[in-house]
Design a protein around this motif. Structure first.
Motif, PDB file in Angstrom:
ATOM      1  N   HIS A 103       0.828  -1.205   0.000  1.00  0.00           N
ATOM      2  CA  HIS A 103       0.000   0.000   0.000  1.00  0.00           C
ATOM      3  C   HIS A 103       0.866   1.260   0.000  1.00  0.00           C
ATOM      4  CE1 HIS A 103      -3.425   2.593   0.849  1.00  0.00           C
ATOM      5  NE2 HIS A 103      -2.723   3.145   1.824  1.00  0.00           N
ATOM      6  N   PHE A 104       1.896   1.271   0.826  1.00  0.00           N
ATOM      7  CA  PHE A 104       2.758   2.447   0.939  1.00  0.00           C
ATOM      8  C   PHE A 104       3.513   2.712  -0.356  1.00  0.00           C
ATOM      9  CE2 PHE A 104       7.040   4.096   1.986  1.00  0.00           C
ATOM     10  CZ  PHE A 104       6.694   5.333   2.513  1.00  0.00           C
ATOM     11  N   SER A 105       3.869   1.656  -1.070  1.00  0.00           N
ATOM     12  CA  SER A 105       4.731   1.778  -2.251  1.00  0.00           C
ATOM     13  C   SER A 105       4.081   2.505  -3.406  1.00  0.00           C
ATOM     14  CB  SER A 105       5.167   0.388  -2.724  1.00  0.00           C
ATOM     15  OG  SER A 105       4.085  -0.297  -3.350  1.00  0.00           O
ATOM     16  N   GLY A 106       2.754   2.581  -3.428  1.00  0.00           N
ATOM     17  CA  GLY A 106       2.086   3.152  -4.581  1.00  0.00           C
ATOM     18  C   GLY A 106       2.066   2.216  -5.779  1.00  0.00           C
ATOM     19  N   GLY A 107       2.442   0.966  -5.545  1.00  0.00           N
ATOM     20  CA  GLY A 107       2.344  -0.041  -6.598  1.00  0.00           C
ATOM     21  C   GLY A 107       3.597  -0.286  -7.400  1.00  0.00           C
ATOM     22  N   ARG A 108       4.696   0.443  -7.080  1.00  0.00           N
ATOM     23  CA  ARG A 108       5.957   0.251  -7.836  1.00  0.00           C
ATOM     24  C   ARG A 108       7.117   0.270  -6.848  1.00  0.00           C
ATOM     25  NH1 ARG A 108       6.285   1.149 -13.194  1.00  0.00           N
ATOM     26  NH2 ARG A 108       8.157   2.442 -13.068  1.00  0.00           N
ATOM     27  N   ILE A 109       7.919  -0.785  -6.855  1.00  0.00           N
ATOM     28  CA  ILE A 109       9.028  -0.931  -5.911  1.00  0.00           C
ATOM     29  C   ILE A 109      10.311  -1.286  -6.648  1.00  0.00           C
ATOM     30  CG2 ILE A 109       9.983  -2.505  -4.147  1.00  0.00           C
ATOM     31  CD1 ILE A 109       7.287  -2.559  -2.805  1.00  0.00           C
ATOM     32  N   LEU A 110      11.400  -0.670  -6.210  1.00  0.00           N
ATOM     33  CA  LEU A 110      12.756  -1.093  -6.583  1.00  0.00           C
ATOM     34  C   LEU A 110      13.359  -1.755  -5.357  1.00  0.00           C
ATOM     35  CD1 LEU A 110      15.352  -1.135  -8.327  1.00  0.00           C
ATOM     36  CD2 LEU A 110      15.899   1.116  -7.330  1.00  0.00           C
ATOM     37  N   ASP A 111      13.605  -3.041  -5.440  1.00  0.00           N
ATOM     38  CA  ASP A 111      14.166  -3.810  -4.321  1.00  0.00           C
ATOM     39  C   ASP A 111      15.655  -4.004  -4.577  1.00  0.00           C
ATOM     40  OD1 ASP A 111      14.721  -5.531  -2.245  1.00  0.00           O
ATOM     41  OD2 ASP A 111      13.365  -7.124  -2.905  1.00  0.00           O
ATOM     42  N   VAL A 112      16.497  -3.242  -3.866  1.00  0.00           N
ATOM     43  CA  VAL A 112      17.947  -3.361  -4.038  1.00  0.00           C
ATOM     44  C   VAL A 112      18.492  -4.337  -2.994  1.00  0.00           C
ATOM     45  CG1 VAL A 112      18.201  -1.069  -5.041  1.00  0.00           C
ATOM     46  CG2 VAL A 112      18.451  -1.353  -2.580  1.00  0.00           C
ATOM     47  N   ALA A 152      21.023   1.344  -9.672  1.00  0.00           N
ATOM     48  CA  ALA A 152      19.598   1.043  -9.785  1.00  0.00           C
ATOM     49  C   ALA A 152      18.761   2.140  -9.147  1.00  0.00           C
ATOM     50  CB  ALA A 152      19.301  -0.304  -9.131  1.00  0.00           C
ATOM     51  N   ALA A 153      19.171   2.624  -7.964  1.00  0.00           N
ATOM     52  CA  ALA A 153      18.425   3.664  -7.269  1.00  0.00           C
ATOM     53  C   ALA A 153      18.407   4.963  -8.068  1.00  0.00           C
ATOM     54  CB  ALA A 153      19.020   3.894  -5.889  1.00  0.00           C
ATOM     55  N   ALA A 154      19.526   5.302  -8.683  1.00  0.00           N
ATOM     56  CA  ALA A 154      19.594   6.529  -9.472  1.00  0.00           C
ATOM     57  C   ALA A 154      18.712   6.437 -10.713  1.00  0.00           C
ATOM     58  CB  ALA A 154      21.038   6.810  -9.872  1.00  0.00           C
ATOM     59  N   ALA A 155      18.568   5.239 -11.256  1.00  0.00           N
ATOM     60  CA  ALA A 155      17.825   5.058 -12.506  1.00  0.00           C
ATOM     61  C   ALA A 155      16.315   4.959 -12.302  1.00  0.00           C
ATOM     62  CB  ALA A 155      18.331   3.808 -13.228  1.00  0.00           C
ATOM     63  N   HIS A 156      15.874   4.775 -11.060  1.00  0.00           N
ATOM     64  CA  HIS A 156      14.446   4.527 -10.838  1.00  0.00           C
ATOM     65  C   HIS A 156      13.871   5.382  -9.704  1.00  0.00           C
ATOM     66  CE1 HIS A 156      14.343   1.153 -13.643  1.00  0.00           C
ATOM     67  NE2 HIS A 156      15.513   0.787 -13.150  1.00  0.00           N
ATOM     68  N   PRO A 157      13.910   6.700  -9.849  1.00  0.00           N
ATOM     69  CA  PRO A 157      13.322   7.550  -8.806  1.00  0.00           C
ATOM     70  C   PRO A 157      11.800   7.451  -8.761  1.00  0.00           C
ATOM     71  CG  PRO A 157      13.946   8.868 -10.702  1.00  0.00           C
ATOM     72  CD  PRO A 157      14.495   7.494 -10.955  1.00  0.00           C
ATOM     73  N   ASP A 158      11.201   6.880  -9.804  1.00  0.00           N
ATOM     74  CA  ASP A 158       9.747   6.739  -9.865  1.00  0.00           C
ATOM     75  C   ASP A 158       9.236   5.561  -9.046  1.00  0.00           C
ATOM     76  OD1 ASP A 158      11.196   5.161 -11.760  1.00  0.00           O
ATOM     77  OD2 ASP A 158       9.303   4.645 -12.740  1.00  0.00           O
ATOM     78  N   ALA A 194      23.102   3.696  -2.096  1.00  0.00           N
ATOM     79  CA  ALA A 194      21.812   3.613  -2.786  1.00  0.00           C
ATOM     80  C   ALA A 194      20.898   4.748  -2.353  1.00  0.00           C
ATOM     81  CB  ALA A 194      21.166   2.257  -2.511  1.00  0.00           C
ATOM     82  N   LEU A 195      20.866   5.015  -1.054  1.00  0.00           N
ATOM     83  CA  LEU A 195      20.004   6.083  -0.544  1.00  0.00           C
ATOM     84  C   LEU A 195      20.451   7.444  -1.065  1.00  0.00           C
ATOM     85  CD1 LEU A 195      17.576   6.509   1.395  1.00  0.00           C
ATOM     86  CD2 LEU A 195      19.255   7.044   3.174  1.00  0.00           C
ATOM     87  N   GLU A 196      21.759   7.667  -1.117  1.00  0.00           N
ATOM     88  CA  GLU A 196      22.280   8.949  -1.609  1.00  0.00           C
ATOM     89  C   GLU A 196      21.947   9.145  -3.086  1.00  0.00           C
ATOM     90  OE1 GLU A 196      26.503  11.450  -1.725  1.00  0.00           O
ATOM     91  OE2 GLU A 196      26.502   9.308  -1.244  1.00  0.00           O
ATOM     92  N   ALA A 197      21.964   8.058  -3.857  1.00  0.00           N
ATOM     93  CA  ALA A 197      21.713   8.160  -5.292  1.00  0.00           C
ATOM     94  C   ALA A 197      20.230   8.280  -5.623  1.00  0.00           C
ATOM     95  CB  ALA A 197      22.289   6.935  -6.005  1.00  0.00           C
ATOM     96  N   TYR A 198      19.380   7.882  -4.703  1.00  0.00           N
ATOM     97  CA  TYR A 198      17.939   7.822  -4.949  1.00  0.00           C
ATOM     98  C   TYR A 198      17.326   9.226  -4.904  1.00  0.00           C
ATOM     99  CZ  TYR A 198      13.056   6.373  -4.096  1.00  0.00           C
ATOM    100  OH  TYR A 198      11.699   6.179  -4.137  1.00  0.00           O
TER     101      TYR A 198
END
Length: 227
Positions: free
Chosen positions: A83-92, A139-145, A163-167
């Motif tokens: 529910h929190f994700s809004g339906g799209r997740i990047l799992d690193v 991966a985090a930098a490429a998928h801010p959505d 990952a957090l810094e790049a997101y």
């Protein structure tokens, strides 16, 4: 299906240090699990279980963690994360993709990545969901959505902090110990200063001695400066 959670729940009376020792014997592990796990670890589990169910329970975590995941996905935690994700997740650092597979079953579009495909030093050979071989920061930098999800970022490894810094997105799902046996001081410094916790009643079951949790976070917004 969520066999990890189901096995943990079935074995719960024999785990840890119960005040009143349970009667009877715990259920046998599923045949498909026994066929898939490391035979040496299974042999240790069988030997310990033959001594007593509680002794078997002491070795069960190692067996299940390597086959499924480090954190146990309860239905409540999965629902809250979806529910929190809004339906799209990047799992690193997705490992074998067990959490990703269960979130996908709930209809979430999950992109799972890990620089070190299984089997590796943390996980066995089981693959529960497609996992792309990719650096977490890239991966985090490429998928801010997508909502960024990280589970048990390795202790003293900058992976989580990088990952957090790049997101550049606005939502994070964190699984693991808050500090403790996970990540680096830089990761938790950033999470504590640049992100705010979203209240949630969803909890994950814990193995004895573990303090992992599900934490949902929104990026803090800096107030606009007056012109």
């Amino acid at each position: 299906m969520n066999p990890y959670f189901e096995i943990f729940q079935a074995w719960q009376p024999w785990l840890g240090f119960p005040r009143t020792p349970p009667t009877g014997t715990p259920p046998a592990l599923p045949d498909e699990l026994r066929a898939a796990v490391d035979p040496d670890m299974l042999d240790v589990f069988d030997q310990m279980s033959a001594l007593s169910p509680r002794m078997g329970g002491m070795t069960l975590r190692d067996l299940l963690v390597r086959h499924y995941a480090w954190s146990i996905p309860s239905p409540e935690a999965l629902s809250a994360a979806a529910h929190f994700s809004g339906g799209r997740i990047l799992d690193v650092g997705a490992g074998n993709g067990y959490w990703a597979s269960l979130l996908a079953d709930l209809g979430v579009d999950v992109l799972a990545t890990d620089l070190h495909p299984v089997p590796n030093g943390y996980m066995g050979a089981a693959q529960h969901y497609p996992v792309q071989v990719m650096d977490a920061a890239e991966a985090a930098a490429a998928h801010p959505d997508r909502t960024l999800m990280m589970s048990w970022p390795p202790l003293d490894d900058p992976m989580g902090a990088r990952a957090l810094e790049a997101y550049r997105g606005d939502r994070v799902i964190y699984l693991g110990e808050w500090g403790g046996a996970c990540g680096t001081p830089a990761l938790f410094r950033a999470l504590n200063t640049e992100w705010e916790h979203v209240p949630s009643a969803a909890a994950i079951p814990r193995w004895t001695g573990m303090n992992d949790r599900l934490v949902l976070l929104n990026r803090k917004r800096t107030p606009d400066k007056p012109r």
